[in-house]
Write an enzyme that holds these catalytic residues in place. Structure first.
Site, PDB file in Angstrom:
ATOM      1  N   HIS A 152       1.105   5.874   2.125  1.00 57.88           N
ATOM      2  CA  HIS A 152       2.114   6.346   1.166  1.00 57.88           C
ATOM      3  C   HIS A 152       2.628   5.258   0.228  1.00 57.88           C
ATOM      4  O   HIS A 152       3.457   5.520  -0.629  1.00 57.88           O
ATOM      5  CB  HIS A 152       3.306   6.952   1.912  1.00 57.88           C
ATOM      6  CG  HIS A 152       4.160   5.919   2.586  1.00 57.88           C
ATOM      7  ND1 HIS A 152       3.811   5.320   3.767  1.00 57.88           N
ATOM      8  CD2 HIS A 152       5.326   5.356   2.220  1.00 57.88           C
ATOM      9  CE1 HIS A 152       4.738   4.443   4.105  1.00 57.88           C
ATOM     10  NE2 HIS A 152       5.669   4.437   3.185  1.00 57.88           N
TER      11      HIS A 152
HETATM   12  C1  UD1 Z   1      10.620   5.093   0.857  1.00 61.38           C
HETATM   13  C2  UD1 Z   1      10.784   3.578   0.928  1.00 61.38           C
HETATM   14  C3  UD1 Z   1       9.578   2.972   1.643  1.00 61.38           C
HETATM   15  C4  UD1 Z   1       9.327   3.628   2.974  1.00 61.38           C
HETATM   16  C5  UD1 Z   1       9.203   5.130   2.786  1.00 61.38           C
HETATM   17  C6  UD1 Z   1       8.984   5.811   4.112  1.00 61.38           C
HETATM   18  C7  UD1 Z   1      11.954   2.567  -0.989  1.00 61.38           C
HETATM   19  C8  UD1 Z   1      11.779   1.717  -2.182  1.00 61.38           C
HETATM   20  N1  UD1 Z   1      10.816   2.982  -0.379  1.00 61.38           N
HETATM   21  O1  UD1 Z   1       9.499   5.352   0.019  1.00 61.38           O
HETATM   22  O2  UD1 Z   1       9.828   1.597   1.857  1.00 61.38           O
HETATM   23  O3  UD1 Z   1       8.152   3.125   3.548  1.00 61.38           O
HETATM   24  O4  UD1 Z   1      10.407   5.605   2.160  1.00 61.38           O
HETATM   25  O5  UD1 Z   1       8.925   7.162   4.052  1.00 61.38           O
HETATM   26  O6  UD1 Z   1      13.057   2.839  -0.604  1.00 61.38           O
HETATM   27  N2  UD1 Z   1      10.277  12.944  -1.570  1.00 61.38           N
HETATM   28  C9  UD1 Z   1      10.325  14.220  -1.049  1.00 61.38           C
HETATM   29  N3  UD1 Z   1      11.205  14.460  -0.049  1.00 61.38           N
HETATM   30  C10 UD1 Z   1      12.042  13.512   0.438  1.00 61.38           C
HETATM   31  C11 UD1 Z   1      12.012  12.231  -0.115  1.00 61.38           C
HETATM   32  C12 UD1 Z   1      11.115  11.956  -1.109  1.00 61.38           C
HETATM   33  O7  UD1 Z   1       9.589  15.102  -1.448  1.00 61.38           O
HETATM   34  O8  UD1 Z   1      12.821  13.815   1.366  1.00 61.38           O
HETATM   35  C13 UD1 Z   1       9.302  12.664  -2.632  1.00 61.38           C
HETATM   36  C14 UD1 Z   1       9.878  12.740  -4.009  1.00 61.38           C
HETATM   37  O9  UD1 Z   1       8.903  13.226  -4.861  1.00 61.38           O
HETATM   38  C15 UD1 Z   1      10.149  11.292  -4.341  1.00 61.38           C
HETATM   39  C16 UD1 Z   1       9.025  10.577  -3.613  1.00 61.38           C
HETATM   40  O10 UD1 Z   1       8.798  11.354  -2.439  1.00 61.38           O
HETATM   41  O11 UD1 Z   1      10.180  11.060  -5.705  1.00 61.38           O
HETATM   42  C17 UD1 Z   1       9.334   9.174  -3.237  1.00 61.38           C
HETATM   43  O12 UD1 Z   1      10.540   9.086  -2.484  1.00 61.38           O
HETATM   44  P1  UD1 Z   1      11.390   7.712  -2.433  1.00 61.38           P
HETATM   45  O13 UD1 Z   1      12.542   7.891  -1.522  1.00 61.38           O
HETATM   46  O14 UD1 Z   1      11.667   7.255  -3.806  1.00 61.38           O
HETATM   47  O15 UD1 Z   1      10.365   6.666  -1.867  1.00 61.38           O
HETATM   48  P2  UD1 Z   1       9.290   6.767  -0.678  1.00 61.38           P
HETATM   49  O16 UD1 Z   1       7.935   6.753  -1.255  1.00 61.38           O
HETATM   50  O17 UD1 Z   1       9.652   7.878   0.249  1.00 61.38           O
END
Ligand code: UD1
Length: 365
Positions: free
Chosen positions: A208
């Protein structure tokens, strides 16, 4: 006088680090009055609430509900919400975990309000500033008053950055507290039978990282080699929403050979622990999974060019291959031929990290 401590969590990898500390602080009701704040960075049921339930964490006292966004948007929203909360109800001490955007945002707000800050899992460095987590780690450590370190590289990194050693404590790996506390219950998970798998006859994979899944060519290249490995041994891929979205957007779903690579929804903590512990090996780009597999002594292939957790390579079962198909394939073949890497458990990964942290808090606050 009781100390009012706020623990702030936001994303999936925070929850298993916070749970043991929440429980341990609860054993000292005369000294601490803890409050749990969830920023809402992760909001999907199986990235958030399910973890609270399985880790038996109390419901958050405060939920900021910030959701997704660009880095600046997300960080800013968390800062705005937290600043209001801290001003309304000022804590004596704030604790953050790991390296996600919620960690960074909290550290900045606490520091600017002159509230003392503790960082659990301090000192890890990948020396790769293209990783958002590296920026989060560096800034958070710089602003912290008590730094709790999980492996010895953390001590060396903080010393090299000039952080005074009186603030730094080698307390061990708190995520392993959660693993040990939940191992028996996870053993009862029926995830293997649900997926028609037998122990040691499959590979567990996570993928991811933005560097891997936000780039079409890299993601495509990885899928090719993963399919190849999957032809020898099936691969189970609980797919993070970021990876799932990009598979769709890049038109790569057809590149997944369903006979080799099985995509499933993200799993809860207990099912994933069971899936990991019975796997022949692990393919990952995650941080925490490198550590869990080292503790479980399951060979792990990390598809990144670096690790901020070098102890998992030095003495653990982890190998860093980068995204070079040849290297990934070679590492997988070695394991399948019975020449997988064996490791040892690093110092202070013993289930007692939360106790050690609370002993320090009792002394210092
Ligand atoms: C975050 C952390 C990463 C960690 C990962 C574990 C940061 C910079 N990154 O990355 O270090 O390894 O979590 O899971 O904080 N989304 C959903 N549902 C959710 C949350 C996110 O669909 O509940 C989708 C959204 O499209 C969002 C994308 O995932 O834009 C990324 O989410 P984000 O929280 O920005 O970063 P992660 O890739 O989850």
């Amino acid at each position: 006088m009781k100390k009012h401590i706020d623990l702030v969590v936001g994303a999936r990898p925070n929850f298993m680090k916070a749970a043991p500390l929440v429980a341990e602080l609860g054993r000292h009701p005369d000294h601490f009055s803890p409050r749990l704040i969830h920023t809402g960075q992760h909001y999907d049921h199986n990235l958030s609430q399910m973890f609270f339930e399985q880790l038996k964490m109390p419901r958050p006292d405060i939920f900021l509900g910030v959701g997704s966004g660009t880095h600046a948007e997300q960080t800013a929203k968390i800062m705005l919400g937290l600043e209001q909360e801290f001003m309304k109800n000022r804590p004596d001490f704030v604790i953050v975990f790991g390296d996600v955007n919620s960690t960074l945002a909290t550290a900045i707000v606490a520091a600017k309000l002159d509230i003392r800050l503790g960082h659990v899992e301090s000192g890890l460095r990948s020396f790769d500033n293209t990783m958002p987590e590296e920026i989060n780690r560096i800034v958070t450590d710089r602003l912290s008053d008590l730094l709790f370190v999980s492996e010895k590289s953390g001590l060396e990194n903080l010393e090299a950055e000039g952080i005074h050693k009186d603030k730094v404590f080698f307390t061990g790996n708190i995520m392993i507290d959660s693993l040990i506390n939940n191992y028996e219950v996870a053993g009862q998970s029926d995830i293997l039978s649900k997926l028609s798998l037998s122990p040691k006859e499959y590979v567990a994979m996570t993928l991811h990282r933005p560097a891997n899944v936000d780039n079409k060519e890299i993601f495509e290249g990885l899928l090719t080699v993963i399919n190849k490995i999957g032809e020898r041994i099936p691969i189970i891929f609980p797919c993070h929403p970021r990876a799932r979205k990009n598979l769709e957007e890049f038109g790569l779903l057809n590149n997944v050979n369903p006979g080799a690579l099985k995509l499933i929804d993200p799993l809860g903590y207990l099912d994933f622990l069971k899936l990991q512990s019975e796997a022949r090996f692990i393919l990952t780009d995650s941080g925490g999974i490198q550590e869990e597999s080292t503790y479980l002594n399951i060979p792990c292939i990390t598809m990144r060019n670096n690790t901020e957790r070098p102890i998992t390579v030095e003495i653990g079962s982890n190998i860093i291959t980068g995204v070079d198909s040849k290297k990934v394939l070679e590492a997988a073949n070695q394991i399948l031929e019975g020449r997988g890497k064996k490791g040892r458990i690093p110092d202070l990964w013993d289930g007692k990290t939360a106790e050690r942290i609370v002993a320090i808090l009792l002394q210092k606050l």
